[in-house]
Design an enzyme around this catalytic site. Structure first.
Site, mmCIF file in Angstrom:
data_model
loop_
_atom_site.group_PDB
_atom_site.id
_atom_site.type_symbol
_atom_site.label_atom_id
_atom_site.label_comp_id
_atom_site.label_asym_id
_atom_site.label_seq_id
_atom_site.Cartn_x
_atom_site.Cartn_y
_atom_site.Cartn_z
ATOM 1 N N GLY A 143 40.034 68.926 28.630
ATOM 2 C CA GLY A 143 39.762 69.066 27.205
ATOM 3 C C GLY A 143 38.934 70.279 26.853
ATOM 4 N N GLY A 144 39.319 71.479 27.318
ATOM 5 C CA GLY A 144 38.677 72.717 26.887
ATOM 6 C C GLY A 144 37.179 72.700 27.071
ATOM 7 N N THR B 192 45.615 70.727 28.625
ATOM 8 C CA THR B 192 45.378 70.579 30.065
ATOM 9 C C THR B 192 45.708 69.172 30.561
ATOM 10 O OG1 THR B 192 43.633 72.202 29.899
ATOM 11 C CG2 THR B 192 43.595 70.773 31.820
#
Length: 544
Positions: free
Chosen positions: A444-445, A362
């Site tokens: 970051g997920g 991302t």
């Protein structure tokens, strides 16, 4: 590890993101008279070329825009193919329909059972339509002008940034062992003699340049109903994919109202589901009821972690595509529900489960302009290079956002046709009494809501500006009682020992990417902006 960055102070406008060349693209648009949306879009488009392991033309986009008077939200996420069913996934992955799969398990069920690579997790790319829709509503310069620098970098090449090269290498390593015609194009486009480009090595993607030109010239129409759509339809049909020209033609973005909670006299804003922004809001709502002055640093960190666990538990249980399943967003953000969840936070590390609020990898960027418009935008293909399926001749990878679906038939986020999955990417925005403070985000997920909570707390509890709040050492929780902390936190006397005494299994992580990469811009009371960028990666905050 020290983070020596100083904040950027700019009198007129600013752009901040994880790749310096992309930030420069956005700044150039501002200096030519474009507004913050124009600058954000030019930056986002350039990032597909300059940071392809993290985002690409075949990804999704979410944005929050302050137009000078109020906030607008855009959900530019794509939906699953109309032909995708749970039974098809079970068959393809070798599961039996009667076999229990992907049990919820509260916040600990973070790893989806959907496959992560290949065609099954591919959803319709929403980013090109998102660029167009943001521009149609707010843009002030010609749409095609926003693509000029991205096309130039794709066509003529650029030296790869060090942080991007590291992510690229991990993505290429993850490609090893993927066998099938659908993966054949990946190595030709994204490797150099079978490896990732090294830091400073020049890389070109002329196929992406042609694709971006077609999107620019047709207002993204070619991507969804023209030659790009036809090529994607044909490639899927030949190599076992489910996505069709009809799926692409049916795609639409959705304008939404951002949702918020109060925290320390401010309003923290996120987009509603299917994103996980409600997890951050739930945690902050819980923490807002605690007296920080009565808590030491170790106890405050412990309570942040426990509040975050509760936020994740509810998000993983209830978040789904609101067009396809009821999502109790208002009930989750109700002050009474936050108080009930707050009562579950004890002095010990817990294993929380979801509550019942009502029965029944991302890129991130932000931009601000002299007129007061501000943008919080996030864009992703998910994980490194998404599905690793690359459209031959067009130079872009397709996202694997479908891996966010569940296989539990009773879960609201169960995989189904023409449905948006649970999304990890979340832009944030901060206001005070309705007046804008500014955009922020941490990519970051699973780290993203945790990063939002820590950044907001550092700013509002610690009184830090955007750069110092981003530089503050972070922690990361994924599942169970394991808690990762940065070396700076581990160095604080008694902190780790105190957390372990409470039941946390604390480990020190040296790899900075674990803790996410963030950006922020705050409006200055005296006029202009203060901007911060991530010290853990190749970030840049630029202004004029």
């Amino acid at each position: 590890m020290a983070y020596p960055r100083q904040p950027l102070f700019a009198p007129h406008g600013a752009v901040t993101t994880s790749q310096p060349l992309a930030a420069a693209v956005g700044l150039a648009v501002l200096r030519r008279g474009g507004n913050a949306v124009d600058a954000a879009l030019a930056t986002a488009i350039a990032l597909t070329v300059l940071q392809p392991p993290s985002n690409d033309i075949g990804g999704d986009l979410f944005a929050i825009v302050w137009d000078g008077e109020r906030l607008h939200g855009l959900n530019a996420a794509g939906r699953s193919p109309a032909a995708l069913t749970r039974e098809m996934v079970l068959t393809a992955t070798g599961r039996r329909a009667a076999e229990p799969v992907d049990a919820l398990g509260g916040a600990q069920a973070c790893g989806p059972a959907m496959p992560a690579r290949g065609w099954l997790p591919v959803t319709v790319p929403g980013a090109p339509a998102g660029w167009r829709d943001l521009h149609d509503r707010f843009g002030s310069v010609p749409f095609a002008d926003l693509f000029t620098d991205a096309v130039g970098y794709a066509e003529h090449g650029y030296p790869v940034a060090a942080g991007t090269a590291a992510t690229w290498a991990r993505g290429v390593a993850g490609h090893a062992g993927l066998v099938g015609e659908e993966y054949a194009e990946f190595a030709r486009v994204f490797t150099v003699d079978g490896r990732a480009p090294r830091p400073g090595e020049r890389w070109r993607n002329p196929d992406a340049a042609r694709t971006l030109r077609r999107i620019a010239e047709t207002g993204a129409e070619d991507f969804y109903r023209g030659s790009i759509a036809e090529a994607l339809d044909g490639h899927a049909a030949r190599t076992g994919g489910l996505i069709t020209g009809d799926d692409l033609a049916r795609h639409t973005s959705t304008w939404v109202d951002p949702v918020s909670v109060r925290y320390r006299g401010h309003e923290v804003w996120e987009l509603p589901p299917p994103g996980q922004g409600v997890a951050a809001l739930l945690a902050l709502h819980i923490l807002d009821g605690l007296d920080l002055a009565a808590l030491g640093p170790e106890e405050w960190l412990h309570r942040q972690v426990e509040a975050m666990k509760l936020g994740f538990a509810d998000a993983h249980a209830h978040v789904a595509d609101p067009e396809r399943a009821p999502v109790p967003t208002a009930a989750l953000l109700d002050p009474g529900y936050a108080a009930a969840r707050r009562s579950l936070v004890t002095d010990r590390a817990g294993d929380p489960v979801a509550g019942d609020p009502e029965r029944g990898g991302t890129v991130y960027l932000c931009a601000a302009d002299a007129g007061g418009m501000m943008v919080s935008l996030i864009q992703s293909t998910y994980q490194a290079f998404g599905s690793h399926v690359v459209l031959p001749g067009y130079g872009f990878a397709l996202q694997n956002r479908g891996t966010g679906f569940r296989l539990d038939p009773d879960h609201p986020n169960v995989v189904a046709p023409a449905k948006r999955p649970f999304h990890t990417i979340i832009p944030g925005f901060l206001t005070r009494d309705g007046a804008p403070v500014g955009p922020f985000g941490v990519m970051g997920g699973h780290m993203q809501p945790q990063g939002h909570v820590q950044l907001v707390s550092a700013a509002l509890d610690g009184g830090l500006g955007p750069q110092a709040a981003l530089d503050a050492p972070r922690w990361y929780w994924h599942a169970g009682r394991t808690l990762l902390v940065e070396p700076e936190l581990a160095a604080e006397p008694g902190l780790v020992a105190g957390l372990r005494a409470r039941g946390h299994e604390v480990a020190v992580a040296e790899e900075p990417s674990v803790f996410g990469y963030g950006q922020a811009i705050w409006r200055l009371e005296s006029g202009g902006y203060a901007a911060g960028t991530e010290s853990r990666v190749d970030g840049a905050a630029l202004g004029y």
